[in-house]
Write an enzyme that holds these catalytic residues in place. Structure first.
Site, PDB file in Angstrom:
ATOM      1  N   SER A   1       1.032  -1.194  -0.043  1.00  0.00           N
ATOM      2  CA  SER A   1      -0.216  -0.368   0.334  1.00  0.00           C
ATOM      3  C   SER A   1       1.021   1.586  -0.073  1.00  0.00           C
ATOM      4  CB  SER A   1      -0.666  -0.366   1.342  1.00  0.00           C
ATOM      5  OG  SER A   1      -1.228   1.137   1.193  1.00  0.00           O
TER       6      SER A   1
ATOM      7  N   TYR B   1       0.105  -0.297  10.888  1.00  0.00           N
ATOM      8  CA  TYR B   1      -0.588  -0.802   9.278  1.00  0.00           C
ATOM      9  C   TYR B   1       0.967  -0.962   8.273  1.00  0.00           C
ATOM     10  CZ  TYR B   1      -2.662  -0.989   5.287  1.00  0.00           C
ATOM     11  OH  TYR B   1      -3.217  -1.080   3.440  1.00  0.00           O
TER      12      TYR B   1
END
Length: 321
Positions: free
Chosen positions: A162, A188
């Site tokens: 990501s 994350y």
């Protein structure tokens, strides 16, 4: 992966869909595994591979959702060679069982599943959930299936990262937030950095096996992954920082299937792709494109691999296998 390497381009871009990328590609007699394939980009990745003729196994935590996805893919593609396999990436026992039950060669492994910005949660091993699921579960799966990938010529592994990786290098001293305050966004981000570092080191270690391993950024897609995110706040932030438009799941899956099956990137390994092209190095601004140098660091990639192997040597893993 260095700044001096010329970037690989393809005829596709941010608006291309997975179907666009695989149009004319024949994957008959090829086998694929896609994790997290019940919805979002995982579902569309599996659908595109199946539409091109591949035998696709949906590696999912929820069997009922997996069966519904399987039926939908079979109906929309006319390919009945779609399977469902149960795996909970946060549970090494579950991963070991999936690996043990896998039979035969494997041409494509798409490490797509993930969790994002969860509250502070831990696995039964005591690991922080996002790192455990997004990196450790996939690391265990990929290394456990290495034998199946070596059984074919030109196997490919896709590690779905990501743009969030840009905001979180690994904290090797406290990977699981045991001493520092837990921050869901940082957790994350470092898990997504780990996804890129895995590709860097796997590409190096598995080069002689003919296995290509690459990392991808699918872009921003409104999927179930965002269930723990304040979307209104995200939209305000994206507007302020000039973010690209939200992609559809079909567009989000395009870069994954490109690296899994397209002849345009045959032989490419150890790279980071976004919008169906290889990404340049990212700057220090708040932009969304590019790959951060800390995610390409070969020393960190090697260190993460060794640390991950040590974690998998836990007796729980050996009992499960």
């Amino acid at each position: 992966m260095t700044a001096s390497i010329s970037l690989r381009h393809t005829p596709f871009d941010s608006e291309s869909t997975a179907a666009d990328v695989l149009r004319g590609v024949d994957l008959t007699n090829r086998r694929a595994i896609v994790t997290g394939a019940t919805s979002g980009i995982g579902l569309e990745t599996a659908r595109a591979l199946a539409a091109a003729g591949a035998e696709v196994t949906l590696a999912v935590r929820d069997i009922d959702a997996g069966e519904a996805a399987r039926a939908g893919i079979a109906e929309s593609t006319g390919n009945d060679r779609v399977r469902v396999g149960e795996v909970d990436l946060a549970d090494l026992t579950s991963v070991a069982r999936f690996v043990r039950l896998w039979d035969g060669p494997l041409h494509m492994l798409v490490l797509n599943a993930g969790v994002m910005s969860t509250p502070e949660l831990r696995t039964k091993m005591g690991w922080e959930l996002q790192f455990a699921t997004n990196h450790m579960g996939h690391f265990a799966l990929a290394t456990g299936l290495h034998w199946a990938l070596t059984a074919v010529d030109g196997a490919r592994v896709v590690s779905v990262s990501s743009d969030a990786h840009r905001h979180g290098p690994l904290d090797f001293d406290d990977m699981h937030f045991l001493t520092r305050p837990y921050d869901r966004s940082s957790a994350y981000a470092q898990s997504k950095t780990a996804n890129v570092l895995f590709a860097v080191e796997a590409a190096r270690r598995w080069a002689d096996d003919g296995i290509a391993v690459n990392a991808v950024n699918p872009g921003a897609i409104r999927t179930a992954l965002l269930r723990h995110v304040d979307l209104e706040a995200v939209d305000r932030y994206r507007e302020r920082t000039g973010a690209p438009e939200w992609k559809t799941p079909e567009q989000g899956a395009a870069t994954s299937v490109l690296m899994a099956a397209s002849p345009w990137v045959s032989g490419v390994t150890g790279r980071y792709f976004e919008d169906c092209g290889e990404a340049a190095w990212a700057g220090d601004d708040e932009g969304y494109r590019g790959v951060a140098p800390h995610a390409l660091d070969s020393d960190d990639a090697s260190r993460l691999w060794q640390m991950s192997e040590c974690l998998l040597r836990d007796e729980t893993w050996h009992r499960a296998g």
